[in-house]
Design a protein around this motif. Structure first.
Motif, PDB file in Angstrom:
ATOM      1  N   VAL A  83      12.276  -3.133  -8.610  1.00 52.77           N
ATOM      2  CA  VAL A  83      11.897  -3.094  -7.200  1.00 52.77           C
ATOM      3  C   VAL A  83      10.720  -2.154  -7.030  1.00 52.77           C
ATOM      4  CG1 VAL A  83      12.696  -2.229  -4.959  1.00 52.77           C
ATOM      5  CG2 VAL A  83      14.195  -3.648  -6.337  1.00 52.77           C
ATOM      6  N   MET A  84       9.827  -2.506  -6.103  1.00 57.26           N
ATOM      7  CA  MET A  84       8.762  -1.556  -5.787  1.00 57.26           C
ATOM      8  C   MET A  84       9.300  -0.555  -4.767  1.00 57.26           C
ATOM      9  SD  MET A  84       6.201  -4.087  -3.666  1.00 57.26           S
ATOM     10  CE  MET A  84       6.115  -3.935  -1.862  1.00 57.26           C
ATOM     11  N   GLY A  85       9.052   0.723  -5.009  1.00 63.98           N
ATOM     12  CA  GLY A  85       9.592   1.758  -4.142  1.00 63.98           C
ATOM     13  C   GLY A  85       8.653   2.036  -2.983  1.00 63.98           C
ATOM     14  N   VAL A  86       9.144   1.714  -1.770  1.00 61.35           N
ATOM     15  CA  VAL A  86       8.333   1.927  -0.573  1.00 61.35           C
ATOM     16  C   VAL A  86       9.110   2.843   0.368  1.00 61.35           C
ATOM     17  CG1 VAL A  86       7.003   0.820   1.256  1.00 61.35           C
ATOM     18  CG2 VAL A  86       7.483  -0.432  -0.840  1.00 61.35           C
ATOM     19  N   PRO A  87       9.073   4.137   0.134  1.00 61.94           N
ATOM     20  CA  PRO A  87       9.926   5.048   0.909  1.00 61.94           C
ATOM     21  C   PRO A  87       9.618   5.050   2.407  1.00 61.94           C
ATOM     22  CG  PRO A  87       8.408   6.270  -0.505  1.00 61.94           C
ATOM     23  CD  PRO A  87       8.326   4.826  -0.920  1.00 61.94           C
ATOM     24  N   GLY A  88       8.374   4.751   2.770  1.00 64.10           N
ATOM     25  CA  GLY A  88       8.054   4.739   4.197  1.00 64.10           C
ATOM     26  C   GLY A  88       8.698   3.584   4.933  1.00 64.10           C
ATOM     27  N   GLY A  89       9.070   2.516   4.195  1.00 63.14           N
ATOM     28  CA  GLY A  89       9.538   1.316   4.864  1.00 63.14           C
ATOM     29  C   GLY A  89      10.939   0.887   4.479  1.00 63.14           C
ATOM     30  N   ASP A  90      11.595   1.615   3.599  1.00 63.93           N
ATOM     31  CA  ASP A  90      12.930   1.226   3.158  1.00 63.93           C
ATOM     32  C   ASP A  90      13.780   2.472   3.024  1.00 63.93           C
ATOM     33  OD1 ASP A  90      14.436  -1.221   1.430  1.00 63.93           O
ATOM     34  OD2 ASP A  90      15.038   0.828   0.945  1.00 63.93           O
ATOM     35  N   GLN A  91      14.893   2.492   3.720  1.00 59.73           N
ATOM     36  CA  GLN A  91      15.713   3.688   3.785  1.00 59.73           C
ATOM     37  C   GLN A  91      16.216   4.121   2.411  1.00 59.73           C
ATOM     38  OE1 GLN A  91      15.952   5.641   6.319  1.00 59.73           O
ATOM     39  NE2 GLN A  91      17.411   7.065   5.375  1.00 59.73           N
TER      40      GLN A  91
ATOM     41  N   PHE B 205       0.822  -1.214   0.000  1.00 62.04           N
ATOM     42  CA  PHE B 205       0.000   0.000   0.000  1.00 62.04           C
ATOM     43  C   PHE B 205       0.855   1.263   0.000  1.00 62.04           C
ATOM     44  CE2 PHE B 205      -3.461  -2.793   1.536  1.00 62.04           C
ATOM     45  CZ  PHE B 205      -4.534  -2.304   0.785  1.00 62.04           C
ATOM     46  N   GLY B 206       2.077   1.147   0.448  1.00 60.17           N
ATOM     47  CA  GLY B 206       2.962   2.305   0.522  1.00 60.17           C
ATOM     48  C   GLY B 206       3.875   2.438  -0.687  1.00 60.17           C
ATOM     49  N   THR B 207       3.630   1.617  -1.706  1.00 60.85           N
ATOM     50  CA  THR B 207       4.463   1.672  -2.911  1.00 60.85           C
ATOM     51  C   THR B 207       4.049   2.855  -3.769  1.00 60.85           C
ATOM     52  OG1 THR B 207       4.760  -0.717  -2.886  1.00 60.85           O
ATOM     53  CG2 THR B 207       5.192   0.419  -4.962  1.00 60.85           C
ATOM     54  N   THR B 208       4.923   3.848  -3.881  1.00 61.27           N
ATOM     55  CA  THR B 208       4.561   5.079  -4.598  1.00 61.27           C
ATOM     56  C   THR B 208       5.337   5.248  -5.888  1.00 61.27           C
ATOM     57  OG1 THR B 208       6.176   6.279  -3.260  1.00 61.27           O
ATOM     58  CG2 THR B 208       3.904   6.280  -2.476  1.00 61.27           C
ATOM     59  N   PHE B 209       6.257   4.342  -6.172  1.00 59.34           N
ATOM     60  CA  PHE B 209       6.965   4.383  -7.449  1.00 59.34           C
ATOM     61  C   PHE B 209       7.604   3.021  -7.689  1.00 59.34           C
ATOM     62  CE2 PHE B 209       9.875   5.730  -4.132  1.00 59.34           C
ATOM     63  CZ  PHE B 209      11.077   5.116  -4.420  1.00 59.34           C
ATOM     64  N   MET B 210       8.147   2.836  -8.886  1.00 58.59           N
ATOM     65  CA  MET B 210       8.874   1.606  -9.177  1.00 58.59           C
ATOM     66  C   MET B 210      10.262   1.996  -9.682  1.00 58.59           C
ATOM     67  SD  MET B 210       8.127  -1.374 -11.980  1.00 58.59           S
ATOM     68  CE  MET B 210       6.684  -2.063 -11.212  1.00 58.59           C
ATOM     69  N   VAL B 211      11.297   1.209  -9.280  1.00 58.95           N
ATOM     70  CA  VAL B 211      12.649   1.482  -9.772  1.00 58.95           C
ATOM     71  C   VAL B 211      13.215   0.249 -10.455  1.00 58.95           C
ATOM     72  CG1 VAL B 211      13.870   3.420  -8.722  1.00 58.95           C
ATOM     73  CG2 VAL B 211      13.178   1.496  -7.295  1.00 58.95           C
ATOM     74  N   VAL B 212      13.837   0.466 -11.609  1.00 55.87           N
ATOM     75  CA  VAL B 212      14.402  -0.617 -12.412  1.00 55.87           C
ATOM     76  C   VAL B 212      15.908  -0.399 -12.480  1.00 55.87           C
ATOM     77  CG1 VAL B 212      14.366  -1.703 -14.684  1.00 55.87           C
ATOM     78  CG2 VAL B 212      12.287  -0.648 -13.768  1.00 55.87           C
ATOM     79  N   ALA B 213      16.660  -1.494 -12.436  1.00 59.62           N
ATOM     80  CA  ALA B 213      18.111  -1.378 -12.568  1.00 59.62           C
ATOM     81  C   ALA B 213      18.442  -0.752 -13.915  1.00 59.62           C
ATOM     82  CB  ALA B 213      18.760  -2.756 -12.447  1.00 59.62           C
ATOM     83  N   VAL B 214      19.282   0.277 -13.902  1.00 58.28           N
ATOM     84  CA  VAL B 214      19.547   1.028 -15.133  1.00 58.28           C
ATOM     85  C   VAL B 214      20.228   0.150 -16.177  1.00 58.28           C
ATOM     86  CG1 VAL B 214      21.734   1.926 -14.230  1.00 58.28           C
ATOM     87  CG2 VAL B 214      20.577   3.136 -16.074  1.00 58.28           C
ATOM     88  N   ASP B 215      21.009  -0.844 -15.721  1.00 52.46           N
ATOM     89  CA  ASP B 215      21.727  -1.679 -16.681  1.00 52.46           C
ATOM     90  C   ASP B 215      20.944  -2.945 -17.060  1.00 52.46           C
ATOM     91  OD1 ASP B 215      22.043  -2.320 -14.012  1.00 52.46           O
ATOM     92  OD2 ASP B 215      24.027  -3.211 -14.272  1.00 52.46           O
ATOM     93  N   ALA B 216      19.690  -3.047 -16.603  1.00 49.85           N
ATOM     94  CA  ALA B 216      18.871  -4.205 -16.964  1.00 49.85           C
ATOM     95  C   ALA B 216      18.215  -3.967 -18.327  1.00 49.85           C
ATOM     96  CB  ALA B 216      17.804  -4.444 -15.900  1.00 49.85           C
TER      97      ALA B 216
END
Length: 839
Positions: free
Chosen positions: A356-364, A273-284
């Motif tokens: 990766v799913m971006g969860v800023p509230g739960g991952d530094q 529920f806290g996923t507000t963006f998605m990040v992909v490895a730039v070299d993938a």
RNA sequence: GCCCCCGUAUCCCAAUCGGUAGAGGAAGUCGCCUUAAAAGCGACGAGGUGUGGGUUCGAGUCCCACCGGGGGCACCA
């Protein structure tokens, strides 16, 4: 053997007799060479006449002569091998050489020779040193991994694994060492991004290379560690667990506008529920596929920047987060929110799905990224009231899941983390947007090396047929004869330049084709050498499965910490693959594993630059084999480091002389019945033997030495100020000393055994049997405590009853005074040693 | 940051189940031997177990926290 005294120097009045270390060493080496007492008998085991024990210690790489590290590991190992022989087991204790590898190749370039010259000369040097060192190896099983008769079977195993789909070739970015001019396995790159062998900074290179599919067994390799927990030294099992890196979590599938859905791996599905963006490895490849035309220029510029950065830069974890927006949006499967998809270098392309799913509230990390690019932050776990950090990843009740006032098919609010996780996974499975899964850090093992001195990969590349296995009948694929400058690293394997070797007819179609020009990582050679020891001269098969059944698995394996993840993991992988090939029935190669500490000097690792190296040869020259071995075994528990500066080989030699002297003071005849001898000494003797058995089983070799010293002291006293050298108990004690000592100091032990009138060798003697009656002390000291304080000591019979002991204690005048009339509330009796009165 | 292991005498280290803290070695001190020294031989002492709590009749040992040392993994989601 020899008559008493001839090899010994007995010096004048007032000075103690001593034996001459050097002549004793020479004498017994000759005897052992004749007797060959350490040869393992296959038939004794296959026919069930004796119980087997397979003792293995890591075979050395032949670089120069043996050093202090070898001296320690071999000394420790020999204790177990000799102990098992004493206990009547048929012991397989083989030794060989891990003789492929870079140092020989580099030496060959330097000296314009063939790597074999360096290799086999060093092997002979080391062999001579091992023999001098008095080790009980079965030399009839000697092998070298660089022999064609050995690497033929390494190649055969490669082909078998390939048939099983466990060896394959793929193109991908690999670790490249610019110094050694070869690729490296992940395991050979240190945490700081440098080459474990030469220290050069490792770079990435896109290459087509051979891999073993170690990940096929990831779960099994991980689970198998549980059963080894108690018999493997703990830190190694722990290191393997960390290396395999199992994490439980979920795959979550995100719909993406204009694309196929993108799956991410997360260990925290509860934070979705806290996923507000998605990040992909730039070299993938995924990032390249997702980016819109509008954002492509910016994306490629960023990707170029990232590629220029070295691994060392990338590994600096305190770096600011960077990234670019890819121009597309995904949909959060729980909230339905449109979330942006970014590319970044803090996501790894080759772990999980590369996204990766971006969860800023739960991952530094996500917090830092969201802060840098102004993305929304939603907390989904309630932090404690005193929490002061940014992202909160700890325990707590779910919040904002969904946000207040929002309707949702899934409601996690109030649930603790574990329950929220399983509820989310169940829901994702229901809506077909994810599932629970397990992810591993372990990667497949890259085995190609662009060097010469290794086993050639037995594959032919044919323009018509593709990859073709060399037929088994044509194995081994021998190395071409190359020497000197031909071996210089040039980025492709030196084998590639040997055109007449490379160009072959395709085994399938007969057309022109080329051999694979890479060689195998030398860890492949050592992943199965313990199988080859079973039938080292068999030219029809890699090993005899019947002997593997009879001797395997290895009962005791001793080696260095540096192989905690590499070699041990690879050997476990091979064992599982061989099981699946139907060649063996067991699936863990090493039932127990112990790693010895290092020998250091003055608190520091020995090294040329520090100038603090201890030369083994000089130590052996000065103190003799026995004293050096004794010092190393006695120094500390085997797994601890030994600081040679703290040790006293002089003291060891002094002790050995004292022990030897006992044998000259025994005046009773060989075979004298000990039963009439001094009971006090006999008790010490039998207790020592009994205790040694327990200590040896649990690998506490240093304590065994200490107990042997005690027995020597007790025997000395008995001779000088007790019943005297004629007492049969003195002979019994001296004979026990000889046998205990033979596991650590074989030369002086043989000399003692000889002087005590026995032949031909203490290595063939039987273990002393323990008389249980002598293990019971005549009387024991019982302690009487009042309120836990010792007030009195009583001499009592060992079999005193609890009631009698309590009565004795309560009657003791000192105890009565200590109780001082107070009420005795409780009496704890642990007969025969202790009474505790609580008042 | 996460995961393992270890802190006992001046030093290296012992101490089955929680039951007298000390076996062994080194160094030290004192003797013997020696012209002397070294070597050798013999004898001797030494701390309350990293710190603070807890459990227990009783803790080096079990539990919690911290400190110190070693090792593994690490932008692994």
């Amino acid at each position: 053997m020899s008559e008493q005294g001839t090899d010994s120097t007995v010096t004048g009045t007032g000075e103690a007799a001593t034996y001459d270390v050097r002549s004793v060493e020479q004498k017994w080496q000759r005897v052992w060479a004749e007797l060959d007492p350490f040869r393992a008998d296959d038939a004794a085991v296959t026919e069930g006449r004796r119980e087997k024990r397979y003792a293995l210690t890591m075979f050395p790489y032949p670089s120069g002569d043996l050093h202090m590290g070898h001296a320690e590991v071999f000394a420790l190992h020999d204790v177990i091998a000799r102990y098992w022989r004493f206990r009547g087991y048929e012991v397989l204790n083989p030794m060989g050489w891990d003789s492929f590898g870079l140092p020989a190749e580099n030496a060959a370039i330097r000296n314009d020779t063939h790597p074999a010259t360096y290799t086999y000369a060093n092997i002979e040097t080391q062999l001579a040193s091992m023999k001098h060192y008095g080790l009980s190896f079965d030399w009839s099983r000697r092998l070298h991994t660089s022999d064609p008769e050995y690497y033929r079977w390494t190649q055969w195993l490669f082909l078998k694994l390939r048939e099983q789909g466990l060896a394959y070739r793929k193109n991908s970015p690999v670790n490249w060492c610019p110094q050694d001019q070869t690729v490296l396995a992940n395991e050979q790159v240190l945490a700081d991004g440098t080459c474990e062998r030469c220290g050069a900074e490792v770079t990435k290179k896109e290459l087509t290379q051979w891999y073993f599919r170690t990940t096929h067994y990831a779960q099994e390799l991980y689970d198998g560690l549980d059963a080894l927990q108690d018999t493997w030294i703990g830190k190694v099992a722990n290191a393997q667990r960390n290396w395999i890196g199992r994490s439980e979590g979920a795959h979550v599938s995100f719909d993406v506008e204009g694309h196929d859905p993108v799956t991410v791996f997360t260990t925290r599905p509860d934070t979705l529920f806290g996923t507000t963006f998605m990040v992909v490895a730039v070299d993938a490849k995924l990032a390249d596929a997702l980016v819109t035309d509008e954002h492509r220029a910016e994306f490629e510029a960023y990707r170029d920047d990232v590629r220029k950065a070295t691994d060392i830069d990338r590994l600096a974890t305190d770096r600011a987060k960077t990234g670019v927006f890819l121009g597309v949006h995904a949909t959060n499967p729980l909230t339905g929110d449109r979330i942006p998809v970014w590319a970044t270098d803090y996501v790894l392309a080759d772990y999980g799905t590369g996204a990766v799913m971006g969860v800023p509230g739960g991952d530094q990390r996500d917090w830092e990224f969201a802060t840098a690019f102004d993305l929304p932050i939603v907390r989904t776990t309630e932090p404690p009231a005193d929490f002061e950090g940014e992202a909160y990843a700890g325990e707590g009740a779910a919040i904002n899941s969904p946000a207040p006032g929002v309707e949702s098919a899934l409601d996690l609010n109030g649930l603790p983390v574990a329950e929220a996780k399983s509820a989310t996974i169940a829901h994702l499975e229901q809506i077909a947007h994810g599932a629970g899964t397990v992810n591993f850090r372990l990667r497949d093992w890259l085995l190609s090396r662009q060097r010469y001195w290794g086993a050639p990969i037995p594959i032919v590349h044919c323009p018509a047929c593709g990859e073709v296995a060399v037929p088994e009948s044509e194995l081994p694929v021998r190395l071409p004869e190359l020497r000197g400058a031909d071996l210089k690293p040039r980025g492709t394997s030196p084998l590639g330049a040997a055109r007449e070797w490379v160009e072959v007819a395709c085994p399938a179609c007969g057309g022109p084709a080329e051999r694979d020009t890479d060689t195998m990582d030398t860890f492949v050679d050592s992943s199965w050498y313990f199988f080859r020891f079973l039938s080292p001269n068999d030219d029809t098969q890699a090993f005899d499965p019947a002997l593997a059944e009879a001797w395997g698995p290895v009962d005791f394996y001793l080696g260095g910490d540096e192989h905690a993840v590499l070699h041990l993991l690879y050997a476990r992988f091979f064992t599982k693959a061989l099981r699946d090939l139907g060649l063996i029935t067991w699936d863990e190669p090493f039932t127990s594993y112990l790693s010895q500490g290092k020998v250091i000097n003055n608190g520091r690792k020995m090294s040329k630059s520090l100038g603090n190296g201890i030369d083994l040869g000089a130590q052996l020259e000065q103190f003799g084999v026995d004293a050096v071995r004794l010092t190393l075994v006695f120094a500390s528990p085997p797994e601890d480091n030994i600081d040679w500066a703290d040790m006293s080989p002089t003291g060891s030699l002094r002790f050995l002389q004292r022990a030897w002297r006992l044998s000259g003071d025994v005046t009773s005849a060989p075979g004298t019945d000990a039963s009439g001898g001094d009971v006090a000494l006999r008790r010490v003797t039998h207790r020592t033997v009994a205790e040694a058995e327990t200590l040896l089983e649990s690998h506490r070799f240093n304590v065994v030495v200490a107990r042997t010293m005690e027995l020597v002291n007790a025997t000395r006293k008995a001779i000088d100020s007790g019943p005297g050298g004629a007492d049969p108990a003195v002979r019994e004690a001296a004979e026990v000393v000889a046998r205990l000592l033979s596991m650590v100091a074989p030369y002086v032990a043989e000399e003692m055994w000889d002087r005590l009138g026995h032949a031909p060798s203490v290595a063939q003697a039987a273990w002393p049997s323990v008389d249980p009656a002598l293990l019971v002390a005549e009387s024991v000291t019982a302690v009487v405590q009042v309120q836990g304080k010792v007030r009195a000591r009583l001499e009592v019979a060992p079999d005193i009853s609890a009631a009698d002991l309590e009565a004795l204690a309560l009657a003791d005048p000192v105890v009565v005074a200590a109780v001082d009339g107070r009420e005795v509330r409780k009496v704890v009796v642990r007969e025969p040693k202790l009474v505790n009165l609580v008042v």
